[in-house]
Structures are given as C-alpha cells and as structure tokens.
Write an enzyme that holds these catalytic residues in place. Structure first.
Site, PDB file in Angstrom:
ATOM      1  N   HIS A  16      -1.344   0.919 -48.155  1.00  0.00           N
ATOM      2  CA  HIS A  16      -0.628  -0.134 -47.418  1.00  0.00           C
ATOM      3  C   HIS A  16       0.868   0.150 -47.314  1.00  0.00           C
ATOM      4  O   HIS A  16       1.578  -0.498 -46.547  1.00  0.00           O
ATOM      5  CB  HIS A  16      -0.900  -1.519 -48.025  1.00  0.00           C
ATOM      6  N   GLU A  62      -7.594  -2.368 -51.432  1.00  0.00           N
ATOM      7  CA  GLU A  62      -6.518  -2.912 -50.599  1.00  0.00           C
ATOM      8  C   GLU A  62      -6.969  -4.258 -50.022  1.00  0.00           C
ATOM      9  O   GLU A  62      -8.150  -4.602 -50.038  1.00  0.00           O
ATOM     10  CB  GLU A  62      -6.200  -1.964 -49.429  1.00  0.00           C
ATOM     11  N   GLU A 119      -0.514  -4.386 -44.120  1.00  0.00           N
ATOM     12  CA  GLU A 119      -1.871  -4.745 -44.512  1.00  0.00           C
ATOM     13  C   GLU A 119      -2.748  -4.659 -43.271  1.00  0.00           C
ATOM     14  O   GLU A 119      -2.313  -5.004 -42.176  1.00  0.00           O
ATOM     15  CB  GLU A 119      -1.902  -6.152 -45.098  1.00  0.00           C
TER      16      GLU A 119
END
Length: 377
Positions: free
Chosen positions: A274, A302, A341
């Site tokens: 990320h 993630e 993200e």
C-alpha cells in the site's frame, strides 16, 4: 386526486422534517471536524503520561489523588484529561463509597489496555508515530497534493520534511525506531488474528520470507505460531534489519525488494504494497514470484476497499472497517508518493500484471486487513 395531493403534502412535510433534523445534526457534527485533532492529542498525552500503565500496575481501581501522585501531575488538570477520556469510553469511572475517599475511581477498559506501552497488544507506539511532528506536518499540504497535476510532484511529506518518508527514517534513527515499533504493534494484533482465523494459509510452507518485515516481530510471531516453518527470512533495508530482533528460526537479510527477494516457499508482505504505486507493486510482486517455486505462493495482508456495497445493507462492523481502510488511504496520500489502499479490482489488476493467475481473498476477524493468497500457477 385529493388523495394524491394529500400524499404529496405528507411526503413534503416528512422531507422538510428530515431536512431540519439533518441541519440540526450538522450544526453539532461540524464541531467534530473543527476539533477533530483533539482526540488524537489527548490520547497521545495519556500515553506519554503513562496513565494506562499506572492504572494497570496499581492492580485495582485508582482514585484521582493516587493517580495524580503516581504520575506527578496536577490533580485538577489530570481530572480534566480523565473526564475527556472517560467520555470517550477509553477509561471507565466507578463509584467510590469508601468513607475517607469520596468521588470516583478509574478502571481500565479493553480500549485503554491497548494504550499500555509494554502491553502484549499495545497500539501505543502506533499512536505516537502517527502523532509525531514529521507525520503530522504533511497533512497541512494535502490540498496541494490533490491539486498537483504532475505525478512526480513533491508529496506532502517531502514538502514538509525535505525528503521522502523512508529517506527521513534512514537519516533519523529515532524516527526509524518509532516506525518499526508502530509496525510491530500492528503485527502483534494482525498476526494473532491471522493465526486464529486463517492458520491454514501457511499449510505446507516450510520456509517463508517476510518482505519489508521491519524489526522482525511479524516473522517471529509467524514462526512461533507455525512450528512447521523451519526457516524464516526477515528481509528489509540494511539499516532496518541492523536493529532487528534476534529470534530462533529467523534470519535477517538486508537488501532492496525492487532488485531481488530471497528464495522461500512463500513470500509474505504485510502493509508494504500500500506504500507503492501500481507499477512499483507489480515490480515487487514479480520479484516475489521469482523467489518462490512454481507451487509456492505470495501471501499479502492489506486492506481491500469495498466500493460496490450499498451502505444500508452493510453491517456496522463492516462500515467501521471500511472507515479504517479509507483513513489509511488518506494517510498514504499524505505520506507516500503513489501509495494507496486498493479495491479488489485494483488488487486483481496488479496481481495479473505480475503474473499471478489465481488468488484467494479472505477477511480476518478482529483485524482491518484481509489476506490475499496469490499463486503463480
């Protein structure tokens, strides 16, 4: 016709009442944004004072006078801090009916225990990192980042601190240590959740390389929780692994993930990709693919931002997890060059571009991240 008109009038009245309620709510909610920084600042204050640590070591509910004495604090000011934290449900007050000590006693909550600096599941270092001057200053430049047309424009972190976040850490050992401790906080919470809910992800894995593994906390926990893993390689930049934790079954290797990754049955990346743009992600994943056998895998931990769910059909917990993912996304914008993200579609894109033909995505109970298993064949 009259019924239609009456119905229309009722709908308009309902709409106006809802609009009035919304306006009244907005007049209160706006102050959450005016004073949004206060919550972080007071929690940071509590950590620096050691309030949670002191209550924990006291071993029983504690009075304001005893707490202020233990902390060498002004009782009046400490009372105001505790009143704020109790209102935020970080600590709890209970009535004190003893004859000689009128008032309330303070006790821990599940949330306050996360602020104990030496606690097993402590998140104190994470709070201290994100509230440190180098990490806070970039937020003042967020609007300039959004307006910048050039993709190689200075990030808010670079504009505030002169260099990117990793160069700053390399040149400032204290800040580098704070980053490592913060990532270790996240590792302790997240790895415990993975081992509790997704232990089978590591079935058949005899060796594993933690790419960007920081001080080695993550790998130490994984090897301990999966005794069949006979070799753990903690791989990060040389200045990071030079101060990594010593642990049985774990070796520390310095290097650059963009050049090569040590070979192992599986490559593990947690909160690494990320930080990177798509092309950087693809490059790192290709290096991981080269490091694992044909029947190996890459395990990515993630956030996966869900874009397609209707808000009214989503459970409160899922909405709160999405909130954390979006907080992280804004943090990536403030602190990194191209980090973000990703939604599931965005993850699928970088995986396919890196040559991974199959993948699984699994949510983790008690964590803000998901586990993505990527297979080269």
């Amino acid at each position: 016709m009259d019924e239609i008109q009456e119905g229309d009038h009722h709908d308009e009245l309902t709409w106006r009442l809802n609009e009035k309620e919304e306006e009244e709510r907005a007049r209160i909610d706006i102050y959450k944004y005016v004073f949004g920084f206060v919550e972080m600042a007071v929690v940071k204050c509590a950590i620096e004072l050691g309030i949670a640590d002191t209550i924990e070591s006291h071993g029983r509910p504690i009075s304001l006078l005893d707490l202020s004495s233990a902390l060498s604090c002004n009782p009046h000011n400490l009372h105001r801090i505790m009143r704020f934290l109790v209102n935020r449900r970080i600590f709890k007050e209970i009535k004190n009916d003893t004859v000689n000590d009128k008032g309330c006693l303070y006790v821990q909550t599940s949330l306050s225990r996360l602020l104990i600096k030496s606690g097993e599941r402590s998140m104190a270092s994470f709070v201290l990192m994100e509230s440190s001057n180098p990490m806070l200053a970039p937020w003042h430049g967020l609007s300039a980042r959004v307006k910048a047309e050039a993709t190689d424009a200075l990030t808010p972190f670079e504009a505030a601190n002169g260099v990117d976040v990793w160069s700053y850490a390399a040149a400032n050992p204290d800040h580098s240590q704070l980053i490592n401790e913060a990532m270790a906080c996240n590792a302790r919470v997240t790895v415990a959740a993975i081992l509790n809910g997704c232990l089978d992800v590591f079935d058949g894995v005899g060796s594993i390389v933690d790419v960007g593994g920081g001080n080695g906390t993550t790998l130490q926990l994984l090897v301990k929780g999966c005794p069949w893993i006979n070799q753990g390689i903690n791989f990060d930049l040389p200045h990071v692994v030079s101060v990594a934790l010593k642990s049985d079954g774990v070796v520390h290797v310095g290097g650059d993930m963009f050049d090569s990754v040590p070979k192992a049955d599986a490559a593990f990346l947690m909160w690494v990709l990320h930080d990177c743009g798509d092309q950087e992600c693809i490059q790192i994943l290709k290096k991981c693919k080269e490091a694992i056998p044909e029947k190996g895998k890459v395990i990515i931990v993630e956030s996966v931002i869900e874009n397609n769910k209707l808000e009214e059909n989503v459970m409160k917990k899922e909405l709160e997890l999405k909130d954390v993912g979006l907080f992280l996304d804004m943090t990536m914008m403030a602190h990194t060059n191209k980090g973000k993200e990703r939604s599931l579609d965005e993850w699928v894109y970088v995986l396919h571009q890196a040559g991974f033909t199959r993948y699984n995505v699994r949510s983790i109970d008690g964590a803000v991240s998901s586990v993505i298993e990527a297979f080269p064949a």
